[in-house]
Write an enzyme that holds these catalytic residues in place. Structure first.
Site, short mmCIF file in Angstrom:
data_model
loop_
_atom_site.label_atom_id
_atom_site.label_comp_id
_atom_site.label_asym_id
_atom_site.label_seq_id
_atom_site.Cartn_x
_atom_site.Cartn_y
_atom_site.Cartn_z
N HIS A 101 44.17 40.93 -28.97
CA HIS A 101 43.08 39.93 -29.45
C HIS A 101 43.70 38.81 -30.22
O HIS A 101 43.26 37.71 -30.40
CB HIS A 101 41.84 40.62 -30.07
CG HIS A 101 41.01 41.27 -28.78
ND1 HIS A 101 41.46 42.31 -28.11
CD2 HIS A 101 39.80 41.06 -28.54
CE1 HIS A 101 40.66 42.49 -27.46
NE2 HIS A 101 39.59 42.08 -27.26
N LEU A 113 25.96 21.40 -25.35
CA LEU A 113 27.23 20.58 -25.33
C LEU A 113 26.70 19.07 -25.69
O LEU A 113 25.79 18.66 -25.02
CB LEU A 113 27.84 20.70 -23.83
CG LEU A 113 29.34 19.80 -23.84
CD1 LEU A 113 30.26 20.71 -24.54
CD2 LEU A 113 29.64 19.48 -22.44
N LYS A 165 33.57 23.07 -25.71
CA LYS A 165 33.81 22.97 -24.48
C LYS A 165 34.90 24.06 -23.98
O LYS A 165 36.02 23.51 -23.99
CB LYS A 165 34.09 21.50 -23.77
CG LYS A 165 33.70 21.39 -22.27
CD LYS A 165 33.49 19.88 -21.96
CE LYS A 165 33.24 19.64 -20.54
NZ LYS A 165 32.21 20.21 -20.01
N ARG A 186 35.54 14.95 -28.39
CA ARG A 186 35.15 16.14 -28.28
C ARG A 186 36.23 17.08 -27.84
O ARG A 186 36.13 18.19 -28.49
CB ARG A 186 34.31 16.01 -26.85
CG ARG A 186 33.35 17.30 -26.61
CD ARG A 186 32.45 17.14 -25.45
NE ARG A 186 32.89 16.86 -24.23
CZ ARG A 186 32.14 16.69 -23.33
NH1 ARG A 186 30.83 16.53 -23.26
NH2 ARG A 186 32.46 16.50 -22.11
N TYR A 211 38.44 22.64 -22.36
CA TYR A 211 38.72 21.72 -21.40
C TYR A 211 37.77 20.45 -21.51
O TYR A 211 36.96 20.35 -22.17
CB TYR A 211 38.38 22.43 -19.76
CG TYR A 211 37.14 22.83 -19.76
CD1 TYR A 211 36.22 23.62 -20.38
CD2 TYR A 211 36.37 21.96 -18.68
CE1 TYR A 211 34.93 23.75 -19.96
CE2 TYR A 211 35.06 21.92 -18.42
CZ TYR A 211 34.50 23.14 -19.08
OH TYR A 211 32.95 22.95 -18.82
N GLU A 253 19.61 23.14 -22.34
CA GLU A 253 20.31 22.12 -21.49
C GLU A 253 20.47 22.86 -20.12
O GLU A 253 19.63 23.96 -20.01
CB GLU A 253 21.78 21.88 -22.05
CG GLU A 253 22.53 22.95 -22.01
CD GLU A 253 24.09 22.62 -22.70
OE1 GLU A 253 24.38 21.60 -22.50
OE2 GLU A 253 24.59 23.28 -23.19
N1 PDD Z 1 30.31 19.93 -17.66
N2 PDD Z 1 26.21 20.79 -20.50
C1 PDD Z 1 27.24 21.62 -20.06
C2 PDD Z 1 27.04 23.05 -20.37
C3 PDD Z 1 28.19 21.26 -19.40
O1 PDD Z 1 29.19 21.94 -18.86
C4 PDD Z 1 28.33 19.71 -19.22
C5 PDD Z 1 29.54 19.16 -18.54
C6 PDD Z 1 27.22 18.75 -19.90
C7 PDD Z 1 27.41 17.26 -19.58
O2 PDD Z 1 28.28 16.75 -20.35
P1 PDD Z 1 29.09 15.25 -20.02
O3 PDD Z 1 28.18 14.31 -19.95
O4 PDD Z 1 30.05 15.19 -20.96
O5 PDD Z 1 29.75 15.80 -18.64
C8 PDD Z 1 26.19 19.37 -20.57
C9 PDD Z 1 31.24 19.77 -16.67
C10 PDD Z 1 31.05 18.36 -16.02
C11 PDD Z 1 31.92 20.65 -16.04
O6 PDD Z 1 31.92 21.86 -16.63
O7 PDD Z 1 32.38 20.63 -14.96
#
Ligand code: PDD
Length: 281
Positions: free
Chosen positions: A99, A199, A143, A49, A30, A175
């Site tokens: 699976h 990520l 992601k 990405r 996603y 993170e």
């Molecule tokens: N999440 N780290 C994780 C684990 C994340 O899920 C996200 C983003 C980020 C920040 O990445 P970006 O700057 O590309 O949004 C870092 C999204 C917003 C979500 O899952 O809702």
């Protein structure tokens, strides 16, 4: 309206099978895009990405990213979205639960928009965080829909009365549950390197670019919980959170307990680079 495969339909017309592998296995990828003034922010980074996530979990993208971009822009126009997000997911498709990759399944794409005001209050005042062991798998750079550890971690923070959780692997900060983590220590901006343990945030990359333009020393090197606790400033970056200062960690004040000067400088630079009409008047 929702985007479902190649069509724009109402939410009720989206027909996701109970056999969808996203539902059984979290078998999908996603993206969450930010929309400022009707414009997709840093769209290229999100498409790159998405291509990487899909390639590495071996889900063929149903359309080229060029076509996806056309569809998402149409969706934004149809929904008259000015400020908000676009959520898009692609699963491996529907097949009886088993699976191995199904021979016949066709990837299922679904996307929708959400109106969302920018987080001005938290960006100005900052938020609180707690720390927690990072128990995720070793491909956090992808992601994927497998977000249960992130969900559990976020809820842990909320249960403690905090806004966000800072994850660490045996004391090395990685993170947060849905954002990247940065600190300022001795005038240097520090953040975990973009490897398999985090990520590769689009906002993270954008902020690092801003920092370099501002001639701030940047160190993409893992730091420890000790470094975090003695940092002068701390903040998170993310599509929905932008640059949000962290003013307390595990009930201990960060720096002066207010958003620090480097954080505020980066917030200002970020603001200046947004699609014009989205800037707060
Ligand atoms: N999440 N780290 C994780 C684990 C994340 O899920 C996200 C983003 C980020 C920040 O990445 P970006 O700057 O590309 O949004 C870092 C999204 C917003 C979500 O899952 O809702």
């Amino acid at each position: 309206m929702y985007l479902y495969q190649n069509e724009f339909v109402s939410k009720e017309q989206v027909r996701i099978s109970p056999d969808d592998r996203g539902y059984y296995f979290g078998d999908g990828v996603y993206e969450v895009f930010r929309v400022y003034n009707g414009i997709l922010f840093e769209a290229e980074g999100h498409y790159e990405r998405l291509e990487k996530s899909a390639r590495d979990v071996r889900i063929p993208l149903p359309y080229s990213t060029r076509h996806l971009d056309k569809l998402l822009n149409q969706l934004i126009r149809l929904n008259e979205l000015a400020e908000g997000t676009v959520y898009m997911q692609i699963t491996r498709g529907a097949a009886p639960r088993s699976h191995p990759f199904p021979a016949q399944a066709e990837p299922v794409l679904m996307a929708y928009t959400t109106e969302m005001a920018r987080p001005f209050e938290t960006m100005e005042k900052g938020i609180t965080a707690v720390t927690m062991e990072d128990i995720r798998w070793l491909r956090c750079d992808l992601k994927t829909l497998n977000l249960l550890p992130n969900v559990m971690a976020k809820q842990h923070a909320l249960d403690q009365g905090a806004h966000e959780v800072i994850l660490h692997r045996s004391g090395t900060v990685t993170e947060c549950s849905a954002s990247n983590m940065m600190i300022v220590k001795n005038g240097e901006l520090r953040t975990h390197p973009a490897n398999h343990l985090i990520l590769h945030g689009i906002t993270r990359a954008f902020v690092l670019q801003l920092a370099r333009q501002l001639n701030l020393p940047v160190r993409e090197e893992a730091f420890t919980l000790d470094d975090l606790r003695t940092a002068d400033e701390a903040f998170i970056t993310g599509t929905t959170t932008e640059i949000t200062p962290i003013i307390r960690i595990d009930k201990q004040t960060v720096g002066q307990g207010v958003p620090g000067p480097v954080t505020v400088k980066l917030q200002r630079a970020f603001e200046e680079r947004l699609p014009k009409a989205a800037i707060k008047s």
